[in-house]
Write an enzyme that holds these catalytic residues in place. Sequence first.
Site, short mmCIF file in Angstrom:
data_model
loop_
_atom_site.label_atom_id
_atom_site.label_comp_id
_atom_site.label_asym_id
_atom_site.label_seq_id
_atom_site.Cartn_x
_atom_site.Cartn_y
_atom_site.Cartn_z
N LYS A 71 -2.93 4.02 119.11
CA LYS A 71 -4.03 4.34 120.02
C LYS A 71 -5.40 4.25 119.36
CE LYS A 71 -1.34 7.26 123.11
NZ LYS A 71 -1.28 8.53 123.87
N ASN A 91 -5.47 3.86 125.36
CA ASN A 91 -4.05 3.85 125.70
C ASN A 91 -3.73 2.82 126.78
OD1 ASN A 91 -5.26 5.40 127.86
ND2 ASN A 91 -3.19 6.08 128.40
N ALA A 133 -4.21 17.92 115.45
CA ALA A 133 -5.46 17.15 115.42
C ALA A 133 -5.21 15.65 115.41
CB ALA A 133 -6.29 17.55 114.19
N GLY A 135 -4.29 11.78 117.31
CA GLY A 135 -5.08 10.92 118.18
C GLY A 135 -5.25 11.48 119.58
N TYR A 226 6.81 15.41 125.71
CA TYR A 226 7.73 15.64 126.82
C TYR A 226 9.17 15.48 126.34
CZ TYR A 226 7.97 10.51 127.28
OH TYR A 226 8.14 9.17 127.05
#
Length: 296
Positions: A71, A91, A133, A135, A226
């Site tokens: 990213k 993204n 901390a 991306g 997730y």
Amino acid sequence: MNINGETNVYGIIGNPVSHSLSPLFQNYFLELGQLNGVYVPFHVERDSLTDALSGLIALGVRGVNVTIPYKEDALRHIITDAESAMVGAINTIKFEDGQTTAKNTDWIGVKDALIGIGAGTGLEDSDVLMIGAGGTARAVIHALENMNAVKISICNRNTERLNQLLAHARLNYPRVKFTSIPWEHTEVEQASNSASLVINCTSVGLHGEPFPFAIKGKGFAFDIVYEKKGFTSFCQQAHKCGRVYADGLPMLIAQGAASFVWWHGGQTPDKLATMRWIEQKLGRSQMLLPGWEAAG
């Protein structure tokens, strides 16, 4: 899905990428919109990013999402908008009319997910704790500032990375008070006690490892990670402490919907219906999303 000589190809690049749920719901979006397209995963080795981007263009791919670990690296290769430059990561990439452009929809996904679980208001009067901390943390900060948060505490195991994030945040979001928290149980749990919202921006839990801190206090807990059953190790800790919690699936769907609209135009796909469809496919319980339900 009928693939023919006019089918447009979209996808996601990353490493690893085989676990991604993006192909599942992006192909669902294409089907709902009756569009002649297909969305597939592309595994890209770290030293092959430049070649991969050139290859995608040469093959006529129309657009891709970008996931870990590219990213930030991809930002250096592509023209982007001012907002994505501020976030410092992208993204979503579009290949159109000989041009390659990019933007960041992660922050939109964070904002929409927080609204969905009911954590979208009152941030101007409360503390927020961010753990990690990486991306995606920059996209989280951008979303929180957009939602009027004014006090954000951040902890990270790597202090150099934490200081870089704090310098970036203080420069770009001067109205927000940023505080660093040591990566220690007592300090983190004390900060959690006073925070109405705790956000996990680390990858801890992606492979089932236990979360290192208790998520004490009242309010909401949100995980950018997730898990197919929706119960990451961070969510487990939040549940033990009585917080309303959510894993990163609603964020994933919301950022994907924003990417889809940028590629194809038209209306935003129905995020709540997509969430319910994926929950059924994965065999997981329905997440409470009062914000999305109220929006119809």
